[in-house]
Scaffold this motif. Structure first.
Motif, mmCIF file in Angstrom:
data_model
loop_
_atom_site.group_PDB
_atom_site.id
_atom_site.type_symbol
_atom_site.label_atom_id
_atom_site.label_comp_id
_atom_site.label_asym_id
_atom_site.label_seq_id
_atom_site.Cartn_x
_atom_site.Cartn_y
_atom_site.Cartn_z
ATOM 1 N N GLY A 116 -35.327 -29.454 20.287
ATOM 2 C CA GLY A 116 -34.823 -30.658 19.616
ATOM 3 C C GLY A 116 -33.330 -30.809 19.788
ATOM 4 O O GLY A 116 -32.793 -30.749 20.906
ATOM 5 N N THR A 117 -32.599 -30.949 18.678
ATOM 6 C CA THR A 117 -31.145 -31.156 18.743
ATOM 7 C C THR A 117 -30.397 -29.907 19.229
ATOM 8 O O THR A 117 -29.247 -29.994 19.660
ATOM 9 N N GLY A 118 -31.045 -28.762 19.179
ATOM 10 C CA GLY A 118 -30.376 -27.536 19.619
ATOM 11 C C GLY A 118 -30.777 -27.067 21.004
ATOM 12 O O GLY A 118 -30.362 -25.980 21.431
ATOM 13 N N LYS A 119 -31.525 -27.877 21.733
ATOM 14 C CA LYS A 119 -32.041 -27.434 23.032
ATOM 15 C C LYS A 119 -30.896 -27.233 24.028
ATOM 16 O O LYS A 119 -30.065 -28.114 24.240
ATOM 17 N N GLY A 120 -30.847 -26.037 24.611
ATOM 18 C CA GLY A 120 -29.848 -25.715 25.628
ATOM 19 C C GLY A 120 -28.543 -25.207 25.069
ATOM 20 O O GLY A 120 -27.708 -24.698 25.824
ATOM 21 N N THR A 121 -28.351 -25.315 23.742
ATOM 22 C CA THR A 121 -27.072 -24.896 23.155
ATOM 23 C C THR A 121 -27.241 -23.864 22.046
ATOM 24 O O THR A 121 -26.334 -23.064 21.800
ATOM 25 N N HIS A 122 -28.375 -23.890 21.375
ATOM 26 C CA HIS A 122 -28.593 -23.017 20.230
ATOM 27 C C HIS A 122 -29.949 -22.309 20.325
ATOM 28 O O HIS A 122 -30.840 -22.750 21.050
ATOM 29 N N MET A 123 -30.085 -21.243 19.577
ATOM 30 C CA MET A 123 -31.396 -20.649 19.343
ATOM 31 C C MET A 123 -31.990 -21.331 18.113
ATOM 32 O O MET A 123 -31.313 -21.462 17.081
ATOM 33 N N SER A 124 -33.249 -21.780 18.218
ATOM 34 C CA SER A 124 -33.909 -22.488 17.122
ATOM 35 C C SER A 124 -34.939 -21.566 16.480
ATOM 36 O O SER A 124 -35.684 -20.874 17.178
ATOM 37 N N LEU A 125 -34.983 -21.576 15.133
ATOM 38 C CA LEU A 125 -35.920 -20.721 14.389
ATOM 39 C C LEU A 125 -36.671 -21.571 13.378
ATOM 40 O O LEU A 125 -36.045 -22.310 12.597
ATOM 41 N N PHE A 126 -38.003 -21.441 13.390
ATOM 42 C CA PHE A 126 -38.834 -22.281 12.525
ATOM 43 C C PHE A 126 -39.817 -21.440 11.721
ATOM 44 O O PHE A 126 -40.186 -20.319 12.101
ATOM 45 N N PHE A 127 -40.260 -22.036 10.611
ATOM 46 C CA PHE A 127 -41.217 -21.431 9.690
ATOM 47 C C PHE A 127 -42.538 -22.202 9.804
ATOM 48 O O PHE A 127 -42.539 -23.438 9.820
ATOM 49 N N VAL A 128 -43.667 -21.481 9.884
ATOM 50 C CA VAL A 128 -44.967 -22.121 10.099
ATOM 51 C C VAL A 128 -45.942 -21.676 9.013
ATOM 52 O O VAL A 128 -46.145 -20.464 8.804
ATOM 53 N N VAL A 129 -46.542 -22.640 8.330
ATOM 54 C CA VAL A 129 -47.593 -22.356 7.354
ATOM 55 C C VAL A 129 -48.939 -22.382 8.084
ATOM 56 O O VAL A 129 -49.275 -23.355 8.755
ATOM 57 N N MET A 130 -49.717 -21.299 7.920
ATOM 58 C CA MET A 130 -50.987 -21.162 8.638
ATOM 59 C C MET A 130 -52.170 -21.266 7.674
ATOM 60 O O MET A 130 -52.022 -21.091 6.461
ATOM 61 N N LYS A 131 -53.348 -21.535 8.236
ATOM 62 C CA LYS A 131 -54.564 -21.589 7.426
ATOM 63 C C LYS A 131 -54.953 -20.158 7.025
ATOM 64 O O LYS A 131 -55.123 -19.288 7.869
ATOM 65 N N GLY A 132 -55.096 -19.907 5.735
ATOM 66 C CA GLY A 132 -55.433 -18.581 5.222
ATOM 67 C C GLY A 132 -56.783 -18.550 4.540
ATOM 68 O O GLY A 132 -57.397 -19.595 4.277
ATOM 69 N N ASP A 133 -57.219 -17.336 4.221
ATOM 70 C CA ASP A 133 -58.544 -17.161 3.604
ATOM 71 C C ASP A 133 -58.576 -17.594 2.143
ATOM 72 O O ASP A 133 -59.661 -17.846 1.599
ATOM 73 N N GLY A 177 -37.882 -25.935 10.165
ATOM 74 C CA GLY A 177 -36.853 -24.904 9.976
ATOM 75 C C GLY A 177 -35.500 -25.320 10.486
ATOM 76 O O GLY A 177 -35.017 -26.413 10.179
ATOM 77 N N CYS A 178 -34.861 -24.463 11.301
ATOM 78 C CA CYS A 178 -33.467 -24.637 11.720
ATOM 79 C C CYS A 178 -33.373 -24.777 13.233
ATOM 80 O O CYS A 178 -33.364 -23.762 13.960
ATOM 81 N N PRO A 179 -33.269 -26.014 13.757
ATOM 82 C CA PRO A 179 -33.158 -26.197 15.210
ATOM 83 C C PRO A 179 -31.830 -25.699 15.777
ATOM 84 O O PRO A 179 -31.729 -25.436 16.971
ATOM 85 N N MET A 180 -30.782 -25.545 14.911
ATOM 86 C CA MET A 180 -29.477 -25.062 15.388
ATOM 87 C C MET A 180 -29.107 -23.797 14.607
ATOM 88 O O MET A 180 -28.047 -23.708 13.995
ATOM 89 N N PHE A 181 -29.984 -22.811 14.677
ATOM 90 C CA PHE A 181 -29.815 -21.588 13.884
ATOM 91 C C PHE A 181 -28.614 -20.768 14.342
ATOM 92 O O PHE A 181 -27.843 -20.266 13.526
ATOM 93 N N LEU A 182 -28.440 -20.607 15.672
ATOM 94 C CA LEU A 182 -27.331 -19.788 16.190
ATOM 95 C C LEU A 182 -26.929 -20.293 17.567
ATOM 96 O O LEU A 182 -27.785 -20.482 18.434
ATOM 97 N N PRO A 183 -25.617 -20.514 17.818
ATOM 98 C CA PRO A 183 -25.176 -20.910 19.167
ATOM 99 C C PRO A 183 -25.522 -19.820 20.176
ATOM 100 O O PRO A 183 -25.366 -18.623 19.907
#
Length: 472
Positions: free
Chosen positions: A372-389, A440-446
């Motif tokens: 997204g906005t951080g592509k090529g410049t930043h490391m992006s980190l996201f949180f994912v909610v999954m289907k659970g029992d 999550g954070c598309p611009m987590f770290l340069p």
């Protein structure tokens, strides 16, 4: 390359991404897991066997549906490569075209072994297929198209009617239509058979009942000229009729011998019966241990499947966290970052972890080259909610604070970012599919800071990400 399966090397179908970042077709992954225990990602082996880690293990619970890649693939512009076909369009319409392409080579559905173009299948069934069955309207016999054409079945009105008269003679034929094999249509499948005795019996009976008014085919049967005009010739036919009658009586005498011969056969019946019982007993002796072996094989197969399932559960249990705190170790960072830059593997999923023993099931997704906005410049980190029992027992939407940390391995300056869920976002509602859209954070770290020698975020080609979920 990012659209190709790591196993079959074809365009991905229902793409699944593994923890190592490589993608597989859903069917390919199922086949690998079904035929291999403790399967290892083949691409990881090929690239650098020395860097194999737990992330290279293939397992169903380590695979995640890659909706982004599946969508990109479905919109790819493609064209049909079948010779003669000019169709072009997008990938999601291609499978429908394949089932309709007139130039595609398909096997004949009758099982004759021929492969023909779809548009020529009808002509093949009509003229060349040996297994295509046609029913004769005259005698109701089932014939293949080649037999139908070979016999000229459509043009001949004097077809076999399975009776001695019509079987022997034809109105427009100058000789008896009989051969040593029976019906003259035996070459094309007629199973009717008649003996010379039956022929002579019918002709003799016809002679006795109508000696003077014989049909044309009777004269042909005994080898006489059809044009009988004089009394002398007519007398000659009487002599021939008497000869036929004598032959018939001789055959009747021979048939009288059948009784004595038949009466002597019971002498051999006890021996035949004894041999039959012996064979039956031997078959039973063989069949019993064979059945036991088959049962043992089935039990072993079930136990192998159970052991494989237990092994997978053990691996998952070793990596899973149940207190909302998860530490993710990513190895071989340099290669994975390069794969992300080239688009070969744009993102990585972490193993699943839980907020509590029966809590929410979640995971992390990282884009080393940004998204997204951080592509090529930043490391992006996201949180994912999954289907659970236990989703049915949990309150929704998910509302706990999430904190991300990139650990400095020199313990100086950790990178920390946190967010609270947007309760209106679909990312935090109860999952309908395997997982929700990541948030999550598309611009987590340069990237410049990640790769800088001043910091120790990447050390020995390894980095550590930590996620903390506040459950209070």
């Amino acid at each position: 390359q990012k659209y190709l399966c790591s196993n079959c090397n074809n365009v991905l179908k229902k793409a699944l991404q593994m923890l190592c970042g490589h993608r597989y077709c859903s069917a390919c992954l199922s086949w690998i897991l079904r035929n291999n225990k403790n399967a290892i990602c083949q691409k990881c082996k090929e690239e650098d066997p020395s860097t194999l880690s737990e992330g290279s293990l293939l397992a169903e619970e380590r695979a995640f549906g890659d909706a982004a890649i599946n969508k990109e693939i479905s919109e790819l512009q493609v064209h049909c490569v079948t010779l003669g076909c000019s169709w072009s369009g997008i990938m999601r319409h291609f499978e429908e075209h394949q089932s309709l392409c007139e130039y595609a080579l398909i096997p004949c559905h009758t099982g004759c072994g021929h492969v023909v173009m779809r548009k020529k299948l009808a002509d093949h069934l009509e003229n060349g297929c040996v297994n295509n069955v046609t029913t004769c309207q005259k005698c109701q016999r089932s014939l293949s198209s080649s037999e139908y054409q070979q016999a000229g079945w459509r043009r001949k009105p004097e077809l076999c009617e399975r009776s001695p008269s019509s079987f022997l003679f034809s109105e427009n034929c100058s000789a008896p239509l009989i051969n040593k094999d029976g019906c003259r249509f035996s070459e094309v499948g007629c199973s009717f058979r008649v003996s010379e005795t039956a022929v002579l019996r019918e002709v003799s009976a016809l002679c006795m009942t109508q000696p003077l008014v014989w049909p044309t085919f009777v004269f042909r049967a005994v080898g006489l000229d059809v044009n009988i005009s004089s009394r002398k010739q007519r007398n000659s036919t009487h002599v021939q009729a008497m000869h036929l009658r004598t032959q018939y009586h001789s055959i009747t005498v021979l048939q009288g011998w059948k009784g004595p011969l038949k009466s002597s056969s019971p002498t051999y019946n006890p021996t035949l019966t004894s041999t039959h019982h012996l064979n039956h007993g031997t078959e039973c002796l063989i069949r019993s241990p064979l059945k036991h072996l088959q049962e043992l094989h089935r039990c072993l197969t079930q136990k192998d499947a159970g052991l494989s399932s237990l092994h997978k559960s053990l691996l998952f249990s070793e990596q899973a966290s149940y207190d909302g705190v998860f530490l993710w170790k990513i190895t071989d960072v340099g290669r994975k970052l390069q794969d992300s830059v080239t688009g070969r593997t744009v993102s990585l999923y972490s193993p699943a972890f839980y907020t509590a023993k029966y809590g929410y099931k979640v995971c992390l997704r990282v884009y080393l080259n940004g998204d997204g906005t951080g592509k090529g410049t930043h490391m992006s980190l996201f949180f994912v909610v999954m289907k659970g029992d236990y989703d049915a027992l949990l309150p929704w939407p998910f509302r706990h604070k999430v904190t991300f940390m990139l650990l400095d391995q020199n313990h100086r300056e950790h990178i920390i970012d946190a967010f609270r869920p947007d309760l209106t976002s679909a990312s935090f509602q109860r999952p309908v599919n395997d997982m929700n859209v990541a948030s999550g954070c598309p611009m987590f770290l340069p990237l410049s800071k990640l790769q800088s020698p001043k910091y120790a975020y990447v050390k020995e080609d390894t980095l550590f990400l930590k996620c903390i979920i506040e459950t209070n």
